[in-house]
Design a protein around this motif. Structure first.
Motif, PDB file in Angstrom:
ATOM      1  N   ALA A 197       0.815  -1.219   0.000  1.00  0.00           N
ATOM      2  CA  ALA A 197       0.000   0.000   0.000  1.00  0.00           C
ATOM      3  C   ALA A 197       0.849   1.269   0.000  1.00  0.00           C
ATOM      4  CB  ALA A 197      -0.924   0.000   1.215  1.00  0.00           C
ATOM      5  N   LEU A 198       2.106   1.150   0.407  1.00  0.00           N
ATOM      6  CA  LEU A 198       2.989   2.319   0.423  1.00  0.00           C
ATOM      7  C   LEU A 198       3.465   2.703  -0.966  1.00  0.00           C
ATOM      8  CD1 LEU A 198       5.237   1.355   3.475  1.00  0.00           C
ATOM      9  CD2 LEU A 198       3.507   3.167   3.406  1.00  0.00           C
ATOM     10  N   ARG A 199       3.306   1.774  -1.945  1.00  0.00           N
ATOM     11  CA  ARG A 199       3.886   1.991  -3.269  1.00  0.00           C
ATOM     12  C   ARG A 199       2.870   1.862  -4.395  1.00  0.00           C
ATOM     13  NH1 ARG A 199       8.292   4.518  -3.743  1.00  0.00           N
ATOM     14  NH2 ARG A 199       8.854   3.321  -5.589  1.00  0.00           N
ATOM     15  N   ASP A 200       1.570   1.879  -4.072  1.00  0.00           N
ATOM     16  CA  ASP A 200       0.557   1.647  -5.106  1.00  0.00           C
ATOM     17  C   ASP A 200       0.036   2.929  -5.755  1.00  0.00           C
ATOM     18  OD1 ASP A 200      -0.952   2.710  -3.076  1.00  0.00           O
ATOM     19  OD2 ASP A 200      -2.268   0.976  -2.814  1.00  0.00           O
ATOM     20  N   ARG A 240       0.338   6.534   3.989  1.00  0.00           N
ATOM     21  CA  ARG A 240      -0.380   6.243   2.748  1.00  0.00           C
ATOM     22  C   ARG A 240       0.531   6.089   1.528  1.00  0.00           C
ATOM     23  NH1 ARG A 240      -6.035   7.029   3.063  1.00  0.00           N
ATOM     24  NH2 ARG A 240      -6.609   7.241   5.262  1.00  0.00           N
ATOM     25  N   GLN A 241       1.645   6.783   1.486  1.00  0.00           N
ATOM     26  CA  GLN A 241       2.601   6.636   0.388  1.00  0.00           C
ATOM     27  C   GLN A 241       3.985   7.034   0.894  1.00  0.00           C
ATOM     28  OE1 GLN A 241       1.992   5.750  -3.327  1.00  0.00           O
ATOM     29  NE2 GLN A 241       0.514   4.760  -1.949  1.00  0.00           N
ATOM     30  N   ILE A 242       5.012   6.434   0.294  1.00  0.00           N
ATOM     31  CA  ILE A 242       6.395   6.854   0.541  1.00  0.00           C
ATOM     32  C   ILE A 242       7.127   6.884  -0.790  1.00  0.00           C
ATOM     33  CG2 ILE A 242       8.606   6.325   1.636  1.00  0.00           C
ATOM     34  CD1 ILE A 242       7.133   4.937   3.876  1.00  0.00           C
ATOM     35  N   LYS A 243       7.832   7.983  -1.045  1.00  0.00           N
ATOM     36  CA  LYS A 243       8.676   8.135  -2.222  1.00  0.00           C
ATOM     37  C   LYS A 243      10.091   8.470  -1.750  1.00  0.00           C
ATOM     38  CE  LYS A 243       5.055   8.048  -5.081  1.00  0.00           C
ATOM     39  NZ  LYS A 243       4.815   6.952  -6.051  1.00  0.00           N
ATOM     40  N   THR A 258      -5.419   4.122   0.010  1.00  0.00           N
ATOM     41  CA  THR A 258      -4.947   2.941   0.733  1.00  0.00           C
ATOM     42  C   THR A 258      -3.822   3.358   1.681  1.00  0.00           C
ATOM     43  OG1 THR A 258      -3.307   2.386  -0.962  1.00  0.00           O
ATOM     44  CG2 THR A 258      -5.520   1.457  -1.212  1.00  0.00           C
ATOM     45  N   TYR A 259      -3.473   2.480   2.616  1.00  0.00           N
ATOM     46  CA  TYR A 259      -2.432   2.830   3.575  1.00  0.00           C
ATOM     47  C   TYR A 259      -1.849   1.574   4.205  1.00  0.00           C
ATOM     48  CZ  TYR A 259      -6.596   2.279   6.494  1.00  0.00           C
ATOM     49  OH  TYR A 259      -7.754   1.796   7.062  1.00  0.00           O
ATOM     50  N   TRP A 260      -0.593   1.708   4.626  1.00  0.00           N
ATOM     51  CA  TRP A 260       0.015   0.693   5.478  1.00  0.00           C
ATOM     52  C   TRP A 260      -0.435   0.962   6.909  1.00  0.00           C
ATOM     53  CZ3 TRP A 260       4.648   2.207   8.593  1.00  0.00           C
ATOM     54  CH2 TRP A 260       5.027   1.185   9.480  1.00  0.00           C
ATOM     55  N   GLN A 261      -0.895  -0.090   7.590  1.00  0.00           N
ATOM     56  CA  GLN A 261      -1.233   0.020   9.008  1.00  0.00           C
ATOM     57  C   GLN A 261      -0.378  -0.964   9.787  1.00  0.00           C
ATOM     58  OE1 GLN A 261      -5.378   0.130  10.267  1.00  0.00           O
ATOM     59  NE2 GLN A 261      -4.884  -0.978  12.153  1.00  0.00           N
TER      60      GLN A 261
END
Length: 202
Positions: free
Chosen positions: A59-62, A171-174, A67-70
């Protein structure tokens, strides 16, 4: 209480960078990075310290802000990014949303780097103030000439959440680093096609 003008100013990338140096970040509505940077983590190996079923590392890369990582465990909550070779990294950008996630929203984050799990060192700690949007965390050191780090591994550690929350949502990481120089053995980084054309001796 902050005015609307102050909140709007804090949302700009320039203000976000200034806030980073002060240690308190709010987030920006737009993902804005310099043209001479590129996303580095597409081929990296990603892992997390824990996750709830259906809210894993993918979910961090979609590229989906819904969406999110929990996490699902004790703090700190860890995101590990491992590269196949040593890379230059300049910027970490996270998308978090206090309005939606409330007590799941990170309030303090540590960035660590090293060759692997055995020798990670903390390079930056930042505090977040009810962030909504993209949080830009530059990896440069105190020396302005140190614009990037050179590492095999990056670890993002959520040390605490807002409202004393236990688990976290991201929710996201870049991850961004410098673009390679288009002209081999050329110390300067030309971006203009005309400059590149005339940058070598024929």
């Amino acid at each position: 209480m902050e005015s609307d003008a102050e909140e709007e100013a804090a949302a700009t990338p320039a203000a976000a960078a200034a806030a980073a140096s002060a240690g308190r970040l709010k987030g920006s509505p737009e993902l804005t990075v310099d043209a001479d940077m590129r996303e580095m983590a597409k081929t990296a190996a990603w892992s997390v310290s824990s996750c709830k079923a259906g809210n894993g590392v993918a979910a961090l890369r979609d590229d989906n802000l819904d969406t999110y990582w929990q996490s699902d465990g004790a703090q700190p909550h860890l995101v590990n990014i491992q590269f196949q070779k040593k890379v230059q990294l300049q910027l970490v950008v996270l998308y978090v949303d206090f309005k939606l996630d409330e007590s799941y929203t990170p309030s303090k984050i540590s960035i660590r780097a090293g060759d692997g799990f055995h020798n990670l060192k903390e390079i930056k700690t930042v505090e977040l103030a009810k962030p909504v949007g993209w949080v830009h965390i530059p990896l440069s050191g105190a020396d302005p000439r140190e614009t990037f780090i050179h590492t095999f591994m990056l670890q993002i550690a959520v040390l605490s959440n807002h409202l004393n929350g236990r688990d976290t949502h991201v929710r996201q990481i870049k991850i961004y680093g410098p673009r390679p120089n288009p002209v081999p053995h050329q110390p300067f980084h030309f971006t203009s096609r005309e400059f590149i054309t005339y940058s070598t001796v024929r």
